[in-house]
Write a protein that holds these residues in place. Structure first.
Motif, PDB file in Angstrom:
ATOM      1  N   ALA A  20       0.915  -1.218  -0.167  1.00  0.00           N
ATOM      2  CA  ALA A  20      -0.038  -0.069   0.040  1.00  0.00           C
ATOM      3  C   ALA A  20       1.005   1.355  -0.119  1.00  0.00           C
ATOM      4  CB  ALA A  20      -0.919  -0.025   1.342  1.00  0.00           C
ATOM      5  N   GLU A  21       1.964   1.127   0.714  1.00  0.00           N
ATOM      6  CA  GLU A  21       2.878   2.258   0.710  1.00  0.00           C
ATOM      7  C   GLU A  21       3.539   2.712  -0.540  1.00  0.00           C
ATOM      8  OE1 GLU A  21       6.824   3.710   3.259  1.00  0.00           O
ATOM      9  OE2 GLU A  21       5.570   2.283   3.836  1.00  0.00           O
ATOM     10  N   ARG A  24       0.670   4.175  -2.857  1.00  0.00           N
ATOM     11  CA  ARG A  24       0.696   5.369  -2.864  1.00  0.00           C
ATOM     12  C   ARG A  24       1.686   6.406  -3.064  1.00  0.00           C
ATOM     13  NH1 ARG A  24      -1.587   3.524   2.442  1.00  0.00           N
ATOM     14  NH2 ARG A  24       0.536   3.867   3.294  1.00  0.00           N
ATOM     15  N   TRP A 208     -16.508  -0.062   2.826  1.00  0.00           N
ATOM     16  CA  TRP A 208     -15.574   0.706   2.124  1.00  0.00           C
ATOM     17  C   TRP A 208     -15.836   1.550   0.676  1.00  0.00           C
ATOM     18  CZ3 TRP A 208      -9.602  -0.292   2.967  1.00  0.00           C
ATOM     19  CH2 TRP A 208      -9.644  -0.675   4.286  1.00  0.00           C
ATOM     20  N   GLY A 213     -11.943   4.624   0.128  1.00  0.00           N
ATOM     21  CA  GLY A 213     -11.537   3.594   1.407  1.00  0.00           C
ATOM     22  C   GLY A 213     -12.110   3.511   2.499  1.00  0.00           C
ATOM     23  N   ASN A 214     -11.764   3.367   3.698  1.00  0.00           N
ATOM     24  CA  ASN A 214     -12.426   3.174   4.924  1.00  0.00           C
ATOM     25  C   ASN A 214     -13.251   4.243   5.137  1.00  0.00           C
ATOM     26  OD1 ASN A 214     -13.671   2.008   7.369  1.00  0.00           O
ATOM     27  ND2 ASN A 214     -11.785   1.341   8.182  1.00  0.00           N
ATOM     28  N   ASN A 215     -14.503   4.278   5.480  1.00  0.00           N
ATOM     29  CA  ASN A 215     -15.429   5.500   5.877  1.00  0.00           C
ATOM     30  C   ASN A 215     -16.025   4.849   7.072  1.00  0.00           C
ATOM     31  OD1 ASN A 215     -16.943   7.540   6.496  1.00  0.00           O
ATOM     32  ND2 ASN A 215     -18.296   7.375   4.982  1.00  0.00           N
ATOM     33  N   SER A 219     -12.719  -3.454   9.582  1.00  0.00           N
ATOM     34  CA  SER A 219     -11.109  -3.375   9.496  1.00  0.00           C
ATOM     35  C   SER A 219     -10.404  -4.794   9.110  1.00  0.00           C
ATOM     36  CB  SER A 219     -10.658  -2.611  10.613  1.00  0.00           C
ATOM     37  OG  SER A 219     -10.775  -1.371  10.646  1.00  0.00           O
ATOM     38  N   CYS A 232      -8.806   1.567  -3.072  1.00  0.00           N
ATOM     39  CA  CYS A 232      -9.104   1.743  -1.594  1.00  0.00           C
ATOM     40  C   CYS A 232      -8.179   0.625  -0.845  1.00  0.00           C
ATOM     41  CB  CYS A 232     -10.524   1.170  -1.287  1.00  0.00           C
ATOM     42  SG  CYS A 232     -11.049  -0.481  -1.720  1.00  0.00           S
ATOM     43  N   THR A 234      -5.109   0.675  -1.030  1.00  0.00           N
ATOM     44  CA  THR A 234      -3.981   1.507  -0.414  1.00  0.00           C
ATOM     45  C   THR A 234      -4.256   1.853   0.782  1.00  0.00           C
ATOM     46  OG1 THR A 234      -4.784   3.790  -1.444  1.00  0.00           O
ATOM     47  CG2 THR A 234      -3.456   2.533  -2.861  1.00  0.00           C
ATOM     48  N   ARG A 235      -5.360   1.815   1.646  1.00  0.00           N
ATOM     49  CA  ARG A 235      -5.717   2.405   2.868  1.00  0.00           C
ATOM     50  C   ARG A 235      -5.952   0.868   3.632  1.00  0.00           C
ATOM     51  NH1 ARG A 235      -4.754   6.344   0.620  1.00  0.00           N
ATOM     52  NH2 ARG A 235      -5.997   8.241   0.198  1.00  0.00           N
ATOM     53  N   VAL A 237      -4.358  -1.767   5.922  1.00  0.00           N
ATOM     54  CA  VAL A 237      -3.275  -1.859   6.946  1.00  0.00           C
ATOM     55  C   VAL A 237      -3.393  -3.157   7.737  1.00  0.00           C
ATOM     56  CG1 VAL A 237      -3.156   0.653   7.262  1.00  0.00           C
ATOM     57  CG2 VAL A 237      -4.578  -0.526   8.541  1.00  0.00           C
TER      58      VAL A 237
END
Length: 272
Positions: A20-21, A24, A208, A213-215, A219, A232, A234-235, A237
């Protein structure tokens, strides 16, 4: 700075970063001289994901049932890699698969069927069954394999924690409309947000936005992207991110600039 100008230490440092990092940050899309693995796998927007699937269905004549079967099987394989039978904390290899009414739910049904073949013990919660005859076929296959269906999802979170090793989220996915999650799925997500056992989300974690992404979503511990990661992702974790997209024709990969990673051996999924 492009890959060709980087030192070996810098390249290794780049790979050490979470996917994801790297996504981004963006990249040149170059290839290491010693490997055919692309450096950067860029995520798809909602529009790109829809166009890709349309091309597979219309130009390459994949059947929708065929795609769902491929993805459902790959998701089951990813689950076995993240949670091998011998690693499960409970004596029985129980898995709760929560399915929505659209394509992501059908992929969940196929995933459950293959997990049963792999000697897991899936149970399915499918609160709003689709009238689509294709999806009904997947339901029948699960019933014929004696996979139990829950009539309701316990609101007592501890019951879910005690009964299952994990939950597979096949509820909303990329085909869900943006905006507020409606019932019964809002209540389901509220329950899943409280559980302590791992959640595996198929393609897009439920709740999501495909791009933002996450709203108000869950998770997940594991994310399994289908064909290509969505923006999404990329968010994300969580603990592990898998990609199931090996079947994509090369010309499709090239047209959509997917820059897919190299899959090891004959594997149908790869860890990002």
């Amino acid at each position: 700075m492009g890959l060709g100008a980087q030192t070996g230490t810098e390249v290794l440092g780049w790979f050490a970063k979470p996917w994801a990092e790297r996504a981004r940050a963006g990249c040149s899309g170059g290839v290491l001289p010693s490997s055919s693995r692309p450096i950067c796998l860029l995520p798809c927007s909602r529009e790109e994901a829809e166009a890709l699937e349309k091309e597979l269905l219309e130009d390459y004549r994949f059947g929708r049932q065929q795609l769902i079967e491929i993805w459902g099987h790959a998701c089951a394989i990813a689950v076995t890699k993240a949670f091998p039978l011998m690693s499960l904390p409970k004596k029985q290899p129980t898995v709760l698969v929560v399915c929505g009414p659209e394509q992501n739910g059908a992929i969940g049904l196929v995933c459950a069927r293959h997990l049963r073949v792999f000697e897991y013990e899936p149970t399915i919660f499918y609160p709003k069954r689709s009238p689509n005859s294709l999806y009904r076929d997947f339901t029948t296959q699960c019933e014929k394999m004696d996979i139990p269906f829950l009539s309701y999802l316990p609101t007592e979170v501890q019951l879910i924690n005690d009964a299952y090793n994990m939950v597979i989220d096949a509820i909303l996915g990329a085909d869900a409309e943006p905006g507020e999650v409606k019932e019964p799925y809002a209540s389901i997500l509220a329950t899943l947000k409280q559980i302590r056992i791992p959640i595996v989300s198929l393609d897009v974690p439920s709740g999501w936005d495909v791009e933002a992404g996450n709203n108000e979503g869950i998770s997940p511990d594991i994310l399994i992207s289908l064909a290509a990661p969505k923006q999404c992702a990329t968010r994300f974790v969580g603990r592990k991110h898998f990609l199931a997209g090996r079947f994509l024709p090369y010309d499709v990969q090239k047209k959509f600039e997917l820059n897919l990673p190299e899959y090891p051996g004959t594997e149908c999924v790869v860890s990002l």
